[in-house]
Enzyme design. Structure first.
Site, mmCIF file in Angstrom:
data_model
loop_
_atom_site.group_PDB
_atom_site.id
_atom_site.type_symbol
_atom_site.label_atom_id
_atom_site.label_comp_id
_atom_site.label_asym_id
_atom_site.label_seq_id
_atom_site.Cartn_x
_atom_site.Cartn_y
_atom_site.Cartn_z
ATOM 1 N N SER A 1 21.189 40.368 43.547
ATOM 2 C CA SER A 1 20.844 39.474 44.746
ATOM 3 C C SER A 1 19.054 39.382 44.851
ATOM 4 C CB SER A 1 21.340 39.968 45.941
ATOM 5 O OG SER A 1 22.638 40.035 46.134
ATOM 6 N N HIS B 1 23.831 34.117 39.683
ATOM 7 C CA HIS B 1 23.937 34.813 41.080
ATOM 8 C C HIS B 1 25.112 34.034 42.030
ATOM 9 C CE1 HIS B 1 22.034 35.607 45.426
ATOM 10 N NE2 HIS B 1 22.966 36.552 44.941
ATOM 11 N N GLU C 1 23.439 30.561 41.887
ATOM 12 C CA GLU C 1 22.079 30.367 41.375
ATOM 13 C C GLU C 1 21.887 30.719 39.862
ATOM 14 O OE1 GLU C 1 19.041 30.749 45.180
ATOM 15 O OE2 GLU C 1 20.277 32.778 44.528
ATOM 16 N N ASN D 1 18.752 34.030 49.137
ATOM 17 C CA ASN D 1 18.540 35.277 49.853
ATOM 18 C C ASN D 1 17.093 35.254 50.322
ATOM 19 O OD1 ASN D 1 20.925 36.176 49.747
ATOM 20 N ND2 ASN D 1 20.330 37.185 47.675
HETATM 21 C C1 LIG Z 1 23.994 38.234 49.644
HETATM 22 C C2 LIG Z 1 23.686 37.491 48.362
HETATM 23 O O1 LIG Z 1 23.180 37.702 47.450
HETATM 24 C C3 LIG Z 1 24.223 35.876 48.625
HETATM 25 C C4 LIG Z 1 25.410 35.726 49.479
HETATM 26 O O2 LIG Z 1 26.579 35.695 48.809
HETATM 27 S S1 LIG Z 1 24.768 35.424 51.169
HETATM 28 C C5 LIG Z 1 26.537 35.035 51.755
HETATM 29 C C6 LIG Z 1 26.801 33.496 51.567
HETATM 30 N N1 LIG Z 1 28.339 33.539 52.246
HETATM 31 C C7 LIG Z 1 28.258 33.051 53.463
HETATM 32 O O3 LIG Z 1 27.144 32.641 54.115
HETATM 33 C C8 LIG Z 1 29.547 32.849 54.177
HETATM 34 C C9 LIG Z 1 29.321 32.302 55.608
HETATM 35 N N2 LIG Z 1 30.795 32.203 56.185
HETATM 36 C C10 LIG Z 1 31.569 31.280 55.698
HETATM 37 O O4 LIG Z 1 31.381 30.420 55.072
HETATM 38 C C11 LIG Z 1 33.317 31.210 56.283
HETATM 39 O O5 LIG Z 1 32.985 32.148 57.339
HETATM 40 C C12 LIG Z 1 33.978 31.818 55.352
HETATM 41 C C13 LIG Z 1 34.465 30.857 54.436
HETATM 42 C C14 LIG Z 1 33.587 33.059 54.720
HETATM 43 C C15 LIG Z 1 35.489 32.031 56.034
HETATM 44 O O6 LIG Z 1 35.656 30.890 56.640
HETATM 45 P P1 LIG Z 1 36.618 30.938 58.100
HETATM 46 O O7 LIG Z 1 37.131 29.275 58.036
HETATM 47 O O8 LIG Z 1 36.236 31.806 58.705
HETATM 48 O O9 LIG Z 1 37.994 31.647 57.497
HETATM 49 P P2 LIG Z 1 39.114 31.144 56.893
HETATM 50 O O10 LIG Z 1 39.709 30.090 57.513
HETATM 51 O O11 LIG Z 1 39.979 32.596 56.539
HETATM 52 O O12 LIG Z 1 38.519 30.897 55.382
HETATM 53 C C16 LIG Z 1 38.249 29.471 55.005
HETATM 54 C C17 LIG Z 1 39.149 29.057 53.755
HETATM 55 O O13 LIG Z 1 38.648 29.980 52.695
HETATM 56 C C18 LIG Z 1 39.708 30.684 52.179
HETATM 57 N N3 LIG Z 1 39.180 32.031 51.819
HETATM 58 C C19 LIG Z 1 38.481 32.859 52.588
HETATM 59 N N4 LIG Z 1 38.300 33.972 51.648
HETATM 60 C C20 LIG Z 1 38.975 33.915 50.792
HETATM 61 C C21 LIG Z 1 38.961 34.717 49.424
HETATM 62 N N5 LIG Z 1 38.431 36.047 49.672
HETATM 63 N N6 LIG Z 1 39.880 34.515 48.588
HETATM 64 C C22 LIG Z 1 40.436 33.243 48.621
HETATM 65 N N7 LIG Z 1 40.276 32.452 49.772
HETATM 66 C C23 LIG Z 1 39.328 32.620 50.840
HETATM 67 C C24 LIG Z 1 40.678 30.675 53.290
HETATM 68 O O14 LIG Z 1 42.037 30.754 52.628
HETATM 69 C C25 LIG Z 1 40.325 29.203 53.711
HETATM 70 O O15 LIG Z 1 40.878 28.325 52.914
HETATM 71 P P3 LIG Z 1 41.437 26.810 53.779
HETATM 72 O O16 LIG Z 1 40.150 26.281 54.320
HETATM 73 O O17 LIG Z 1 41.866 26.138 52.289
HETATM 74 O O18 LIG Z 1 42.428 27.029 54.687
HETATM 75 N N1 LIG Z 2 27.856 41.383 48.732
HETATM 76 C C1 LIG Z 2 27.483 40.020 48.838
HETATM 77 O O1 LIG Z 2 27.583 39.394 49.509
HETATM 78 C C2 LIG Z 2 26.644 39.667 47.477
HETATM 79 C C3 LIG Z 2 26.278 40.735 46.469
HETATM 80 N N2 LIG Z 2 25.935 40.383 45.291
HETATM 81 C C4 LIG Z 2 25.304 41.191 44.462
HETATM 82 O O2 LIG Z 2 26.265 41.767 43.798
HETATM 83 C C5 LIG Z 2 26.369 43.010 43.088
HETATM 84 C C6 LIG Z 2 27.499 44.000 43.681
HETATM 85 O O3 LIG Z 2 27.683 43.592 45.293
HETATM 86 P P1 LIG Z 2 29.190 43.987 46.020
HETATM 87 O O4 LIG Z 2 30.060 43.441 45.127
HETATM 88 O O5 LIG Z 2 28.914 43.431 47.308
HETATM 89 O O6 LIG Z 2 29.010 45.740 45.964
HETATM 90 P P2 LIG Z 2 29.969 46.479 46.218
HETATM 91 O O7 LIG Z 2 29.670 47.770 46.777
HETATM 92 O O8 LIG Z 2 31.375 45.946 46.879
HETATM 93 O O9 LIG Z 2 30.616 46.798 44.509
HETATM 94 C C7 LIG Z 2 29.811 47.514 43.739
HETATM 95 C C8 LIG Z 2 30.616 48.175 42.699
HETATM 96 O O10 LIG Z 2 29.999 48.503 41.527
HETATM 97 C C9 LIG Z 2 30.030 49.905 41.266
HETATM 98 N N3 LIG Z 2 29.314 50.681 40.523
HETATM 99 C C10 LIG Z 2 28.257 51.416 41.139
HETATM 100 N N4 LIG Z 2 27.515 52.015 40.087
HETATM 101 C C11 LIG Z 2 28.250 51.434 38.729
HETATM 102 C C12 LIG Z 2 28.262 51.762 37.559
HETATM 103 N N5 LIG Z 2 27.174 52.601 37.028
HETATM 104 N N6 LIG Z 2 29.041 51.458 36.551
HETATM 105 C C13 LIG Z 2 29.961 50.378 36.921
HETATM 106 N N7 LIG Z 2 30.199 50.296 38.406
HETATM 107 C C14 LIG Z 2 29.291 50.871 39.249
HETATM 108 C C15 LIG Z 2 30.637 50.375 42.720
HETATM 109 O O11 LIG Z 2 31.173 51.723 42.716
HETATM 110 P P3 LIG Z 2 30.850 52.857 43.779
HETATM 111 O O12 LIG Z 2 31.335 52.218 45.059
HETATM 112 O O13 LIG Z 2 31.791 54.093 43.347
HETATM 113 O O14 LIG Z 2 29.678 53.256 43.711
HETATM 114 C C16 LIG Z 2 31.204 49.711 43.352
HETATM 115 O O15 LIG Z 2 32.704 49.414 42.950
HETATM 116 C C17 LIG Z 2 25.061 43.467 44.018
HETATM 117 O O16 LIG Z 2 24.081 43.321 42.642
HETATM 118 C C18 LIG Z 2 24.779 42.747 45.047
HETATM 119 O O17 LIG Z 2 23.377 42.510 45.359
HETATM 120 C C19 LIG Z 2 25.545 38.987 45.068
HETATM 121 C C20 LIG Z 2 25.829 37.904 45.806
HETATM 122 C C21 LIG Z 2 26.534 38.267 47.153
#
Ligand SMILES: CC(=O)CC(=O)SCCNC(=O)CCNC(=O)[C@H](O)C(C)(C)COP(=O)(O)OP(=O)(O)OC[C@H]1O[C@@H](n2cnc3c(N)ncnc32)[C@H](O)[C@@H]1OP(=O)(O)O
Ligand SMILES: NC(=O)C1=CN([C@@H]2O[C@H](COP(=O)(O)OP(=O)(O)OC[C@H]3O[C@@H](n4cnc5c(N)ncnc54)[C@H](OP(=O)(O)O)[C@@H]3O)[C@@H](O)[C@H]2O)C=CC1
Length: 293
Positions: free
Chosen positions: A121, A142, A154, A192
């Protein structure tokens, strides 16, 4: 010429690794799913089953498509099981030392021409590439959470990433039916860099008593039309991941505006990591989430 990607290895079977495995299999690719513990792989496969079932119940895919996608995903108990993969995507915990250790041991098991990618991330692609034996074949891919739903991916090139690696990653994302954008290799890239300071600010807003968990989330859902409130989203991403990203921004850009909120630090220290541990800004142990403040 792009590299043909038919078999994908995924390291880390958490929420991102399982989602990436699912979309690759749904696109007709063979998948090998690895984690450090066998029970984590099983849990990841369980997440995929639930997600596919959801898509079937919505009529988005039929039963036969779901079954054939699921059959394409096989557990990989060790890195040796990734030896015939064309692309390996690391999606383990957001911790640079953990990722470097994976890359330094992984490469010896791979085909010499396999592409290696990270789903990090925030962490520098150039620095992670240096832990591999193939920086020219290394790239940031990403995905966004939840992977089966979010359209964007990304792509981030390290300093050594070759054009062929970038073009192959771009073709791979297109094959998954997703849209790629390019980001330069700066801390936390584009999404992010913008999203996480907003979440961190929401946590400061809570910390300073400006509003409760419920009022902050309601304000941003109904006042800014965000699909989730920022604290709900933080719990969804994982508070450990949120903190790691803020720390990378703070260290990498050396600006106090990225200082992680002390309340975020405290929640992570308590092991309250959000949905995945059933407690964060909400408590998920009951039938409906209850705000913890
Ligand atoms: C941290 C990082 O590195 C980067 C990141 O990812 S940052 C996070 C980015 N993500 C976001 O910002 C997500 C923000 N949230 C959302 O967009 C929405 O809340 C959400 C899509 C997650 C859920 O939407 P919602 O309307 O509240 O819920 P819900 O109605 O259950 O789901 C919407 C749709 O997605 C589907 N869905 C949700 N989660 C799913 C999953 N894990 N698998 C399959 N389908 C899924 C649902 O079936 C539903 O489909 P339809 O529209 O066809 O009915
Ligand atoms: N969460 C998010 O919204 C997003 C996350 N990411 C990125 O994706 C990556 C994973 O995040 P996320 O899936 O949320 O994290 P989770 O905590 O859900 O999963 C991470 C997994 O990696 C495992 N793990 C840790 N160390 C090792 C290793 N040495 N070898 C193999 N597996 C290992 C963990 O096991 P254990 O629990 O036993 O440590 C766990 O099962 C991170 O880099 C995160 O920044 C990117 C986009 C969105």
């Amino acid at each position: 010429m792009t590299i043909d990607i038919n078999r994908v290895g995924i390291i880390g079977a958490g929420q991102m690794g399982s989602g990436i495995a699912q979309v690759c299999a749904a696109a007709g690719l063979d998948v090998r799913l690895n984690d450090r513990e066998a029970d984590r792989i099983e849990a990841g496969l369980g997440t995929i089953d639930a997600s596919l079932a959801k898509l079937v119940s919505k009529g988005a895919i039929d039963e036969a498509t779901s079954r054939s996608a699921r059959e394409r995903i096989k557990p990989a108990r060790s890195f040796a099981d990734l030896g015939d993969c064309d692309l390996v995507i690391e999606a383990a915990t957001e911790n640079e030392a953990v990722k470097r250790e994976i890359f330094s041991t992984l490469c010896a098991s791979l085909k010499p021409d396999a592409v290696v990618a990270t789903n990090t991330s925030s962490i520098s692609i150039t620095r992670l590439a240096a832990a591999t034996d193939r920086p020219e074949r290394f790239i940031g891919i990403h995905f966004m959470n939840p992977v089966p739903v979010m359209q964007l991916v990304e792509l981030i090139r390290g300093i050594a990433t070759e054009d062929q690696t970038y073009e192959s990653a771009k073709a791979f994302i297109a094959k998954l039916g997703k849209t790629s954008t390019m980001s330069e290799d700066f801390p936390a890239f584009i999404v992010n860099r913008i999203l996480l300071p907003m979440i961190n600010e929401a946590i400061y807003t809570l910390y300073e008593g400006v509003g409760s968990v419920e009022s902050i989330d309601t304000a941003m859902r109904l006042g800014a039309n965000h699909p989730m409130g920022p604290l709900q989203l933080a719990d969804f991403i994982g508070l450990d991941t949120c903190l790691s990203v803020m720390q990378v921004l703070y260290d990498g850009l050396a600006d106090s505006k990225y200082r992680p909120c002390p309340l975020l630090v405290k929640y992570v220290e308590a092991g309250w990591l959000g949905r995945k541990t059933k407690r964060g800004f909400y408590d998920y142990r009951g039938p409906t989430p209850v705000p913890t403040r």
